[in-house]
Every structure is written in structure tokens, then in C-alpha cells.
Design an enzyme around this catalytic site. Structure first.
Site, PDB file in Angstrom:
ATOM      1  N   ILE A  56       0.875  -1.162   0.000  1.00 56.88           N
ATOM      2  CA  ILE A  56       0.000   0.000   0.000  1.00 56.88           C
ATOM      3  C   ILE A  56       0.916   1.216   0.000  1.00 56.88           C
ATOM      4  O   ILE A  56       2.086   1.135   0.382  1.00 56.88           O
ATOM      5  CB  ILE A  56      -0.974   0.018   1.201  1.00 56.88           C
ATOM      6  CG1 ILE A  56      -0.228   0.124   2.535  1.00 56.88           C
ATOM      7  CG2 ILE A  56      -1.864  -1.216   1.185  1.00 56.88           C
ATOM      8  CD1 ILE A  56      -1.171   0.284   3.740  1.00 56.88           C
ATOM      9  N   ASP A  57       0.402   2.346  -0.453  1.00 58.13           N
ATOM     10  CA  ASP A  57       1.228   3.540  -0.573  1.00 58.13           C
ATOM     11  C   ASP A  57       1.879   3.908   0.755  1.00 58.13           C
ATOM     12  O   ASP A  57       1.301   3.688   1.824  1.00 58.13           O
ATOM     13  CB  ASP A  57       0.373   4.729  -1.031  1.00 58.13           C
ATOM     14  CG  ASP A  57      -0.212   4.540  -2.410  1.00 58.13           C
ATOM     15  OD1 ASP A  57       0.224   3.615  -3.120  1.00 58.13           O
ATOM     16  OD2 ASP A  57      -1.122   5.313  -2.771  1.00 58.13           O
ATOM     17  N   LYS A  58       3.031   4.518   0.664  1.00 57.56           N
ATOM     18  CA  LYS A  58       3.732   4.979   1.861  1.00 57.56           C
ATOM     19  C   LYS A  58       2.837   5.879   2.708  1.00 57.56           C
ATOM     20  O   LYS A  58       2.811   5.771   3.939  1.00 57.56           O
ATOM     21  CB  LYS A  58       5.006   5.740   1.460  1.00 57.56           C
ATOM     22  CG  LYS A  58       5.800   6.285   2.641  1.00 57.56           C
ATOM     23  CD  LYS A  58       7.014   7.067   2.193  1.00 57.56           C
ATOM     24  CE  LYS A  58       6.614   8.430   1.649  1.00 57.56           C
ATOM     25  NZ  LYS A  58       7.794   9.290   1.379  1.00 57.56           N
ATOM     26  N   THR A  60      -0.395   5.992   2.838  1.00 58.45           N
ATOM     27  CA  THR A  60      -1.647   5.366   3.262  1.00 58.45           C
ATOM     28  C   THR A  60      -1.426   4.641   4.587  1.00 58.45           C
ATOM     29  O   THR A  60      -0.412   3.987   4.786  1.00 58.45           O
ATOM     30  CB  THR A  60      -2.122   4.352   2.202  1.00 58.45           C
ATOM     31  OG1 THR A  60      -2.291   5.034   0.950  1.00 58.45           O
ATOM     32  CG2 THR A  60      -3.445   3.716   2.589  1.00 58.45           C
TER      33      THR A  60
END
Length: 251
Positions: A56-58, A60
Site C-alpha cells: 500500500i502507498d507509503k 496510506t
């Protein structure tokens, strides 16, 4: 101020560990941000070697699953490849969409511009699919549930940008990174705007739930990651002021 822990443990056994990560941590090594703090390196101090099965995105927050051995890694990676894993995200967006449910299937090309953003590219982009549902509007914002059917980098953020309703505090896709302040939506706010601390000053995207089969027993498992303090503070304030709390029953 007490530092926020990198993660809390949702589930742990001999094959997998499920963590609720704070915003600002990479899930694994990233060639574009080699010096950024990493969740896997932090968690390996407690759990030993971990195998990333998804990202998952940094920026997020929320659920991250790691395998603890090669067999589990293969099993879960196959589930992701075969789209057997169900992912649920919660996000706060700027504006009020005129739709309740929307499926976006625009093809996406990761690292498509100089800022390493994911862009729509109908010629070379990969098939990408996200289901969105508006579950409440409050003040200048709307709460949205997202179910990404594919796993492209920044998929939810890029697809929401195309709808004209980018995620709050998104520095890459919203055009600005204006933090959420109570004075922005509370009419009778009497504080000092110069001294006011933001309720939220990072990407308002949270990986809330994940459903997958256990790599050894094949049992279907559902994990939920509670909101971190900053996003929870925003939810409570919006619910109090606008009487809209779509996630109250999910606590």
C-alpha cells in the site's frame, strides 16, 4: 509529544502477520525513495524475516499482510494474482460527488510522469478497475469506500482524480496538500488560526479491511484495521458537526 508506533499487530501466527501501519512508512524497498522509513525493517525486529505479498502507498495507513515463510509467500501472492483477495479502503475526498456508486476502469500507467505519478494511458496503461461508493457527505467533504479489483500503484488516488474528487491532503493528485483544520468547517470556531494544529495533515486514505485465505489452512479470514488517531479525530468531528457517521457501526 509521544511518538506514534510504526504499527500495531492485528494478527500473527507461524505463517503470516497482519499489521496496521501508520502513514509515512514504505511496505518494502522502493527504488524512488531508498531512504524512506520502512515497515518491513521495523517489524522484522519483532517477527524475523518477512516476505511482502502486496503493497500500500507509503502515505496510506492501514492493513498490511506479510508472509513469514516462502510457502506462505507463494500462496498469498497467487491469491493476489488471481484476484481472490478482497480489499476495502476508506477515504475522505474534497467535494460532493453527484454519484453514489461508480466503477472506474481507466487503464493506468505507473511512474507515468516526472513526479512518478500513475497516469491514465489508454495506449500503454494496464487494465485497472476500482469500485467506489459514496457513503456520506459532510461539510466540504465526502466519505468514500473503495474496492480496488486490481493492484496498480496509486490506483485509488489516480482513479479518484479522474472523477474530479481527489483525496484530501493528497500532495500528488489533489493539486494541493491543504490540511484538515477544525476552523475549516466549524462555523463558530473561536480559536487562533495562527496557532491551530491540523486535525489531519497527511493523505486521508486508510486500508480498512482485507479478506483472503489462510496460506496453510485455506480458511477465509477477514481482518480490520481501526483508524489511526488523526483520521479518527476527523471522523468524530465531522460526525459531531454534520450528524453523518457512515462508519459508526463498524467500530
Amino acid at each position: 509529544m509521544k511518538a506514534v508506533a510504526d504499527y500495531t499487530v492485528i494478527y500473527n501466527d507461524d505463517d503470516i502477520v497482519v499489521l496496521n501501519k501508520k502513514s509515512g512508512l514504505l511496505v518494502a524497498a522502493d527504488r524512488y525513495d531508498v531512504d524512506a522509513p520502512r515497515l518491513d525493517l521495523s517489524a522484522e525486529k519483532e517477527f524475523g524475516r518477512l516476505f511482502a505479498v502486496h503493497r500500500i502507498d507509503k502515505d496510506t495507513s492501514g492493513i498490511v499482510v506479510y508472509a513469514k515463510n516462502e510457502e506462505a509467500h507463494k500462496s498469498i501472492s497467487t491469491q493476489f494474482a488471481d484476484r481472490l483477495v478482497k480489499k476495502t479502503y476508506h477515504c475522505l475526498v474534497n467535494g460532493h460527488p453527484n454519484w453514489t456508486e461508480l466503477k472506474v476502469t481507466l487503464p493506468l500507467l505507473p511512474d507515468g510522469d516526472a513526479r512518478h505519478r500513475t497516469v491514465v494511458n489508454k495506449r500503454t496503461g494496464k487494465h485497472s478497475e476500482t469500485d467506489f461508493k459514496v457513503v456520506g457527505t459532510c461539510g466540504p467533504y465526502a466519505w468514500i469506500i473503495a474496492h480496488p479489483k486490481t493492484g496498480r500503484t496509486h490506483q485509488i488516488r489516480a482513479h479518484l482524480q479522474t472523477t474530479g474528487f481527489p483525496i484530501v491532503c493528497d500532495p500528488l493528485y489533489s493539486g494541493n496538500q491543504k490540511p484538515v483544520r477544525l476552523s475549516d468547517f466549524k462555523r463558530k470556531w473561536n480559536g487562533d488560526t495562527e496557532e491551530e494544529r491540523p486535525l489531519l495533515n497527511r493523505l486521508a486514505l486508510h486500508a480498512y479491511q482485507i479478506e483472503l485465505n489462510h496460506p496453510k489452512t485455506n480458511e477465509r479470514l477477514l481482518f480490520t484495521a481501526p483508524y489511526p488517531r488523526d483520521l479518527e479525530a476527523v471522523r468524530k468531528q465531522l460526525a459531531k458537526l454534520f450528524k453523518v457517521d457512515p462508519f459508526a457501526d463498524e467500530e
